[in-house]
Design a protein around this motif. Structure first.
Motif, PDB file in Angstrom:
ATOM      1  N   SER A   9       0.844  -1.204   0.000  1.00  0.00           N
ATOM      2  CA  SER A   9       0.000   0.000   0.000  1.00  0.00           C
ATOM      3  C   SER A   9       0.876   1.249   0.000  1.00  0.00           C
ATOM      4  O   SER A   9       1.635   1.489   0.929  1.00  0.00           O
ATOM      5  N   LEU A  11       0.253   4.123   0.665  1.00  0.00           N
ATOM      6  CA  LEU A  11      -0.012   5.069   1.750  1.00  0.00           C
ATOM      7  C   LEU A  11       1.178   5.170   2.719  1.00  0.00           C
ATOM      8  O   LEU A  11       1.401   6.219   3.321  1.00  0.00           O
ATOM      9  N   HIS A  34      -1.328  -1.211  -4.237  1.00  0.00           N
ATOM     10  CA  HIS A  34      -2.592  -0.798  -3.624  1.00  0.00           C
ATOM     11  C   HIS A  34      -2.576   0.708  -3.369  1.00  0.00           C
ATOM     12  O   HIS A  34      -1.632   1.232  -2.774  1.00  0.00           O
ATOM     13  N   ASP A  36      -4.726   3.901  -1.845  1.00  0.00           N
ATOM     14  CA  ASP A  36      -5.811   4.236  -0.926  1.00  0.00           C
ATOM     15  C   ASP A  36      -6.274   5.670  -1.114  1.00  0.00           C
ATOM     16  O   ASP A  36      -5.526   6.605  -0.843  1.00  0.00           O
ATOM     17  N   MET A  38      -8.828   8.568   0.132  1.00  0.00           N
ATOM     18  CA  MET A  38      -9.677   8.944   1.273  1.00  0.00           C
ATOM     19  C   MET A  38     -10.182  10.368   1.093  1.00  0.00           C
ATOM     20  O   MET A  38      -9.430  11.239   0.658  1.00  0.00           O
ATOM     21  N   MET A 138     -11.801  -5.528   5.380  1.00  0.00           N
ATOM     22  CA  MET A 138     -10.974  -4.598   6.152  1.00  0.00           C
ATOM     23  C   MET A 138     -10.658  -5.234   7.507  1.00  0.00           C
ATOM     24  O   MET A 138     -11.566  -5.605   8.254  1.00  0.00           O
ATOM     25  N   PRO A 142     -10.938   1.574   8.466  1.00  0.00           N
ATOM     26  CA  PRO A 142     -10.255   2.282   7.385  1.00  0.00           C
ATOM     27  C   PRO A 142      -9.968   3.749   7.742  1.00  0.00           C
ATOM     28  O   PRO A 142     -10.693   4.355   8.517  1.00  0.00           O
ATOM     29  N   GLY A 143      -8.909   4.273   7.144  1.00  0.00           N
ATOM     30  CA  GLY A 143      -8.571   5.678   7.335  1.00  0.00           C
ATOM     31  C   GLY A 143      -7.113   5.909   7.661  1.00  0.00           C
ATOM     32  O   GLY A 143      -6.577   6.964   7.365  1.00  0.00           O
ATOM     33  N   PHE A 144      -6.483   4.908   8.254  1.00  0.00           N
ATOM     34  CA  PHE A 144      -5.096   5.094   8.681  1.00  0.00           C
ATOM     35  C   PHE A 144      -4.283   3.820   8.498  1.00  0.00           C
ATOM     36  O   PHE A 144      -4.799   2.718   8.665  1.00  0.00           O
ATOM     37  N   GLY A 145      -3.008   4.012   8.167  1.00  0.00           N
ATOM     38  CA  GLY A 145      -2.084   2.879   8.139  1.00  0.00           C
ATOM     39  C   GLY A 145      -1.537   2.644   9.542  1.00  0.00           C
ATOM     40  O   GLY A 145      -1.786   3.427  10.462  1.00  0.00           O
ATOM     41  N   GLY A 146      -0.811   1.544   9.700  1.00  0.00           N
ATOM     42  CA  GLY A 146      -0.091   1.300  10.945  1.00  0.00           C
ATOM     43  C   GLY A 146      -0.930   0.858  12.130  1.00  0.00           C
ATOM     44  O   GLY A 146      -0.488   0.955  13.270  1.00  0.00           O
ATOM     45  N   GLN A 147      -2.150   0.361  11.892  1.00  0.00           N
ATOM     46  CA  GLN A 147      -2.980  -0.118  13.008  1.00  0.00           C
ATOM     47  C   GLN A 147      -2.812  -1.625  13.183  1.00  0.00           C
ATOM     48  O   GLN A 147      -2.269  -2.310  12.318  1.00  0.00           O
ATOM     49  N   GLY A 178      -3.016  -3.968   8.917  1.00  0.00           N
ATOM     50  CA  GLY A 178      -2.270  -4.652   9.976  1.00  0.00           C
ATOM     51  C   GLY A 178      -1.647  -5.979   9.576  1.00  0.00           C
ATOM     52  O   GLY A 178      -1.363  -6.817  10.430  1.00  0.00           O
ATOM     53  N   VAL A 196      -2.812  -6.962   1.389  1.00  0.00           N
ATOM     54  CA  VAL A 196      -2.364  -5.568   1.313  1.00  0.00           C
ATOM     55  C   VAL A 196      -1.430  -5.339   2.504  1.00  0.00           C
ATOM     56  O   VAL A 196      -1.720  -5.772   3.606  1.00  0.00           O
ATOM     57  N   ALA A 197      -0.315  -4.676   2.256  1.00  0.00           N
ATOM     58  CA  ALA A 197       0.601  -4.395   3.368  1.00  0.00           C
ATOM     59  C   ALA A 197       1.259  -3.043   3.160  1.00  0.00           C
ATOM     60  O   ALA A 197       1.932  -2.822   2.152  1.00  0.00           O
ATOM     61  N   SER A 199       2.640  -0.508   6.200  1.00  0.00           N
ATOM     62  CA  SER A 199       3.767  -0.298   7.123  1.00  0.00           C
ATOM     63  C   SER A 199       4.756  -1.446   7.133  1.00  0.00           C
ATOM     64  O   SER A 199       5.959  -1.219   7.245  1.00  0.00           O
TER      65      SER A 199
HETATM   66  C1  DX5 Z   1      -6.269   1.768   5.633  1.00  0.00           C
HETATM   67  C2  DX5 Z   1      -5.873   1.438   4.229  1.00  0.00           C
HETATM   68  C3  DX5 Z   1      -4.789   0.443   4.122  1.00  0.00           C
HETATM   69  C4  DX5 Z   1      -3.492   0.852   4.756  1.00  0.00           C
HETATM   70  C5  DX5 Z   1      -2.880  -0.392   5.305  1.00  0.00           C
HETATM   71  O1  DX5 Z   1      -7.444   2.489   5.636  1.00  0.00           O
HETATM   72  O2  DX5 Z   1      -6.974   0.924   3.512  1.00  0.00           O
HETATM   73  O3  DX5 Z   1      -4.566   0.019   2.785  1.00  0.00           O
HETATM   74  O4  DX5 Z   1      -2.590   1.462   3.879  1.00  0.00           O
HETATM   75  O5  DX5 Z   1      -1.776  -0.051   6.051  1.00  0.00           O
HETATM   76  P1  DX5 Z   1      -1.101  -1.052   7.078  1.00  0.00           P
HETATM   77  O6  DX5 Z   1      -0.610  -2.233   6.302  1.00  0.00           O
HETATM   78  O7  DX5 Z   1       0.006  -0.216   7.666  1.00  0.00           O
HETATM   79  O8  DX5 Z   1      -2.136  -1.428   8.102  1.00  0.00           O
END
Ligand code: DX5
Ligand code: ZN
Length: 223
Positions: A9, A11, A34, A36, A38, A138, A142-147, A178, A196-197, A199
């Motif tokens: 991803s 992002l 991927h 993203d 938003m 999901m 959704p909305g943030f990476g690194g969770q 994640g 999807v990956a 972080s």
């Molecule tokens: C979150 C995004 C993801 C995000 C995943 O809303 O849809 O695609 O980039 O990031 P990681 O792998 O860090 O959880």
């Protein structure tokens, strides 16, 4: 166990050096990229949009997998097709006319995906799964990476797999949020086709090795 499709991803990439990041993806064993999107309304964050995707898709040699976390995605489907999207995924929660959205996406020459949030029941896919090319489960909000990966997602992946097998749908199962080398084996064993990956790839010391490790996951041993 089958080899999953890996979709890093963007992002989590270094936006100051996107050309270099896409070049790394091109040279890696990743299959998809991927992207993203938003809108600050469907999700409480704003990422990047059409101009960035149009530039990235021109140089990216991998499948351009666009995940729309936006309201009224139908208004933008044509623009994303022109920007180079090959898979276009919309959220079930954002689409009161989901069937129409999928038909539109397919008529524009793209593969059509349906994403569901962690709280959305898999049962709601029953009447649409046959029309979808991809179901995106999901595994974070959704909305943030690194969770952190939400463990209940594994049950949901198994339920989607069962629904696909019993209906004869050709949809792929993509899992997003994640994903790390530690949980990827369980996710694939539950029935996922595409990982999807963000972080865990772009945050790794060696992102290409991280992609390879995800691709080569094995099923977890049952204790
Ligand atoms: C979150 C995004 C993801 C995000 C995943 O809303 O849809 O695609 O980039 O990031 P990681 O792998 O860090 O959880
Ligand atoms: Zn995503």
């Amino acid at each position: 166990m089958k080899t999953p499709v890996i979709a890093p991803s963007l992002l989590a990439a270094n936006f100051l050096d996107l050309g270099k990041e896409v070049d790394m993806i091109n040279r890696s064993e990743a299959d998809w990229l991927h992207l993203d999107v938003m809108d600050g309304r469907f999700v409480p964050n704003i990422s990047f949009g059409l101009p960035v995707i149009a530039q990235v898709s021109k140089v990216c040699t991998k499948v351009c997998d666009v995940h729309l976390m936006i309201e009224e995605p139908g208004q933008y489907a044509e623009a994303f097709a022109k920007a180079g999207a090959q898979y276009l995924t919309v959220h079930l929660e954002a689409c009161p006319h989901l069937h129409r959205n999928l038909q539109q996406i397919k008529s524009l020459g793209m593969k059509a995906g349906v994403a569901i949030n962690p709280h959305t029941s898999v049962r709601l896919l029953e009447d649409i799964i046959i029309d979808a090319d991809l179901i995106l489960v999901m595994s974070v909000n959704p909305g943030f990476g690194g969770q952190h990966f939400i463990p209940h997602s594994l049950d949901k992946i198994r339920q989607v797999r069962e629904m696909i097998d019993s209906t004869g749908s050709a949809a792929l199962i993509e899992v997003d949020g994640g994903i790390t080398a530690d949980n990827a084996g369980a996710v694939v064993a539950a029935g996922a086709d595409v990982l999807v990956a963000g972080s865990s790839v772009f945050g790794a010391k060696d992102p290409m090795a991280a992609i390879r490790a995800l691709r080569n996951v094995t099923a977890p041993t049952v204790k």
